[in-house]
Design a protein around this motif. Structure first.
Motif, PDB file in Angstrom:
ATOM      1  N   MET A   1      12.797  10.778  -9.658  1.00  0.00           N
ATOM      2  CA  MET A   1      13.540  10.614  -8.405  1.00  0.00           C
ATOM      3  C   MET A   1      12.644  10.026  -7.322  1.00  0.00           C
ATOM      4  O   MET A   1      13.093   9.229  -6.500  1.00  0.00           O
ATOM      5  CB  MET A   1      14.124  11.950  -7.934  1.00  0.00           C
ATOM      6  N   GLN A   2      11.376  10.410  -7.316  1.00  0.00           N
ATOM      7  CA  GLN A   2      10.415   9.828  -6.377  1.00  0.00           C
ATOM      8  C   GLN A   2      10.335   8.317  -6.590  1.00  0.00           C
ATOM      9  O   GLN A   2      10.361   7.552  -5.628  1.00  0.00           O
ATOM     10  CB  GLN A   2       9.036  10.476  -6.584  1.00  0.00           C
ATOM     11  N   ILE A   3      10.260   7.909  -7.840  1.00  0.00           N
ATOM     12  CA  ILE A   3      10.167   6.476  -8.130  1.00  0.00           C
ATOM     13  C   ILE A   3      11.475   5.767  -7.776  1.00  0.00           C
ATOM     14  O   ILE A   3      11.464   4.716  -7.125  1.00  0.00           O
ATOM     15  CB  ILE A   3       9.799   6.261  -9.611  1.00  0.00           C
ATOM     16  N   LEU A   4      12.612   6.337  -8.178  1.00  0.00           N
ATOM     17  CA  LEU A   4      13.893   5.676  -7.922  1.00  0.00           C
ATOM     18  C   LEU A   4      14.235   5.617  -6.436  1.00  0.00           C
ATOM     19  O   LEU A   4      14.641   4.569  -5.927  1.00  0.00           O
ATOM     20  CB  LEU A   4      15.013   6.394  -8.676  1.00  0.00           C
ATOM     21  N   ILE A   5      14.088   6.739  -5.737  1.00  0.00           N
ATOM     22  CA  ILE A   5      14.527   6.796  -4.348  1.00  0.00           C
ATOM     23  C   ILE A   5      13.505   6.163  -3.411  1.00  0.00           C
ATOM     24  O   ILE A   5      13.821   5.252  -2.647  1.00  0.00           O
ATOM     25  CB  ILE A   5      14.825   8.242  -3.929  1.00  0.00           C
ATOM     26  N   TYR A   6      12.264   6.617  -3.477  1.00  0.00           N
ATOM     27  CA  TYR A   6      11.293   6.137  -2.503  1.00  0.00           C
ATOM     28  C   TYR A   6      10.703   4.791  -2.886  1.00  0.00           C
ATOM     29  O   TYR A   6      10.678   3.877  -2.068  1.00  0.00           O
ATOM     30  CB  TYR A   6      10.186   7.175  -2.298  1.00  0.00           C
ATOM     31  N   VAL A   7      10.209   4.669  -4.107  1.00  0.00           N
ATOM     32  CA  VAL A   7       9.608   3.405  -4.500  1.00  0.00           C
ATOM     33  C   VAL A   7      10.674   2.324  -4.608  1.00  0.00           C
ATOM     34  O   VAL A   7      10.478   1.196  -4.178  1.00  0.00           O
ATOM     35  CB  VAL A   7       8.831   3.552  -5.830  1.00  0.00           C
TER      36      VAL A   7
ATOM     37  N   VAL B   1      13.896   3.032  -0.788  1.00  0.00           N
ATOM     38  CA  VAL B   1      13.308   3.013   0.549  1.00  0.00           C
ATOM     39  C   VAL B   1      12.376   1.821   0.717  1.00  0.00           C
ATOM     40  O   VAL B   1      12.372   1.167   1.770  1.00  0.00           O
ATOM     41  CB  VAL B   1      12.585   4.347   0.841  1.00  0.00           C
ATOM     42  N   SER B   2      11.598   1.492  -0.294  1.00  0.00           N
ATOM     43  CA  SER B   2      10.704   0.340  -0.193  1.00  0.00           C
ATOM     44  C   SER B   2      11.481  -0.961  -0.051  1.00  0.00           C
ATOM     45  O   SER B   2      11.104  -1.832   0.733  1.00  0.00           O
ATOM     46  CB  SER B   2       9.777   0.272  -1.400  1.00  0.00           C
TER      47      SER B   2
ATOM     48  N   LEU C   1      14.446  -1.191   1.220  1.00  0.00           N
ATOM     49  CA  LEU C   1      15.021  -1.109   2.565  1.00  0.00           C
ATOM     50  C   LEU C   1      14.001  -1.540   3.620  1.00  0.00           C
ATOM     51  O   LEU C   1      14.321  -2.331   4.522  1.00  0.00           O
ATOM     52  CB  LEU C   1      15.497   0.315   2.836  1.00  0.00           C
ATOM     53  N   ILE C   2      12.782  -1.061   3.515  1.00  0.00           N
ATOM     54  CA  ILE C   2      11.735  -1.449   4.461  1.00  0.00           C
ATOM     55  C   ILE C   2      11.432  -2.936   4.329  1.00  0.00           C
ATOM     56  O   ILE C   2      11.237  -3.641   5.328  1.00  0.00           O
ATOM     57  CB  ILE C   2      10.473  -0.594   4.257  1.00  0.00           C
ATOM     58  N   PHE C   3      11.407  -3.439   3.098  1.00  0.00           N
ATOM     59  CA  PHE C   3      11.145  -4.863   2.881  1.00  0.00           C
ATOM     60  C   PHE C   3      12.233  -5.712   3.532  1.00  0.00           C
ATOM     61  O   PHE C   3      11.936  -6.712   4.198  1.00  0.00           O
ATOM     62  CB  PHE C   3      11.051  -5.153   1.383  1.00  0.00           C
ATOM     63  N   PHE C   4      13.490  -5.336   3.362  1.00  0.00           N
ATOM     64  CA  PHE C   4      14.580  -6.073   4.007  1.00  0.00           C
ATOM     65  C   PHE C   4      14.453  -6.009   5.524  1.00  0.00           C
ATOM     66  O   PHE C   4      14.711  -6.996   6.217  1.00  0.00           O
ATOM     67  CB  PHE C   4      15.940  -5.541   3.569  1.00  0.00           C
ATOM     68  N   ALA C   5      14.086  -4.864   6.057  1.00  0.00           N
ATOM     69  CA  ALA C   5      13.924  -4.741   7.503  1.00  0.00           C
ATOM     70  C   ALA C   5      12.814  -5.660   8.002  1.00  0.00           C
ATOM     71  O   ALA C   5      12.949  -6.299   9.051  1.00  0.00           O
ATOM     72  CB  ALA C   5      13.625  -3.290   7.881  1.00  0.00           C
ATOM     73  N   ILE C   6      11.731  -5.764   7.251  1.00  0.00           N
ATOM     74  CA  ILE C   6      10.639  -6.657   7.635  1.00  0.00           C
ATOM     75  C   ILE C   6      11.099  -8.107   7.588  1.00  0.00           C
ATOM     76  O   ILE C   6      10.864  -8.892   8.507  1.00  0.00           O
ATOM     77  CB  ILE C   6       9.412  -6.444   6.711  1.00  0.00           C
ATOM     78  N   MET C   7      11.780  -8.469   6.524  1.00  0.00           N
ATOM     79  CA  MET C   7      12.203  -9.856   6.367  1.00  0.00           C
ATOM     80  C   MET C   7      13.308 -10.247   7.356  1.00  0.00           C
ATOM     81  O   MET C   7      13.320 -11.350   7.875  1.00  0.00           O
ATOM     82  CB  MET C   7      12.690 -10.115   4.941  1.00  0.00           C
TER      83      MET C   7
ATOM     84  N   GLY D   1       0.816  -1.215   0.000  1.00  0.00           N
ATOM     85  CA  GLY D   1       0.000   0.000   0.000  1.00  0.00           C
ATOM     86  C   GLY D   1       0.847   1.261   0.000  1.00  0.00           C
ATOM     87  O   GLY D   1       0.518   2.239  -0.674  1.00  0.00           O
ATOM     88  N   LEU D   2       1.960   1.234   0.722  1.00  0.00           N
ATOM     89  CA  LEU D   2       2.866   2.372   0.732  1.00  0.00           C
ATOM     90  C   LEU D   2       3.466   2.604  -0.648  1.00  0.00           C
ATOM     91  O   LEU D   2       3.564   3.749  -1.118  1.00  0.00           O
ATOM     92  CB  LEU D   2       3.978   2.155   1.764  1.00  0.00           C
ATOM     93  N   ILE D   3       3.849   1.533  -1.312  1.00  0.00           N
ATOM     94  CA  ILE D   3       4.402   1.652  -2.668  1.00  0.00           C
ATOM     95  C   ILE D   3       3.353   2.240  -3.613  1.00  0.00           C
ATOM     96  O   ILE D   3       3.663   3.095  -4.446  1.00  0.00           O
ATOM     97  CB  ILE D   3       4.917   0.285  -3.153  1.00  0.00           C
TER      98      ILE D   3
END
Length: 176
Positions: free
Chosen positions: A58-64, A67-68, A70-76, A35-37
């Motif tokens: 840049m929004q797509i490259l950096i955040y989508v 950062v996404s 990075l968050i996925f790795f943190a969750i896993m 949902g965040l993506i």
């Protein structure tokens, strides 16, 4: 042509709102990340609609992208589990507070825009990437580099949290 622009704007706003609700209401962290993506893609679409393709990319490259992931790795790596039945009851009780907290900035910003509305004849001008690069890397070079440092520290923290849970704490027992 103006009607098409309104349709695209409403489509992007719907994408942002749907992604936000999916993020808030998802029971799984991976679904919340999806949902965040979705929300971040909607924001990138708004940048494209405002004739700022570089910022949209840049929004797509950096955040989508970064950062996404990075968050996925943190969750896993932390093997975070979804909340049980107790967590769901607490969560339902806090929905009204979440709605109020999200509506308050929207109302204040909406009132500020209505009070100080710019003239309607302004049209967006496209800025060259060369000018934007000089602008960002001139006086803002340090904050630009600090962003990458923050991402690196967050990734290192996620890896550290993942390894702390997996490594047994043998030999660290203390005698009382």
């Amino acid at each position: 042509m103006l009607t098409l622009a309104y349709v695209v704007l409403i489509g992007h706003l719907a994408l942002i709102l749907c992604g936000g609700f999916i993020t808030i209401l998802a029971k799984s962290l991976v679904r919340a990340l999806t949902g965040l993506i979705m929300t971040l893609f909607g924001v990138a679409g708004l940048y494209f609609l405002m004739a700022a393709p570089f910022i949209g990319l840049m929004q797509i490259l950096i955040y989508v992208g970064a950062v996404s992931v990075l968050i996925f790795f943190a969750i896993m790596l932390t093997q975070a589990s979804s909340t049980g039945e107790e967590g769901q009851k607490k969560r339902r009780g806090k929905v009204k507070y979440a709605v109020m907290a999200s509506l308050a900035p929207a109302i204040f910003l909406g009132l500020a825009v209505i009070r100080t509305a710019p003239p309607g004849n302004l049209t967006p001008q496209e800025t060259s990437v060369k000018f934007l690069g000089r602008f960002l890397l001139g006086p803002y070079a340090l904050p630009f580099e600090l962003i990458s440092l923050v991402l690196f520290v967050a990734m290192a923290g996620a890896v550290l949290l993942g390894f702390e849970k997996r490594i047994p704490q043998a030999g660290l027992e203390t005698e009382d």
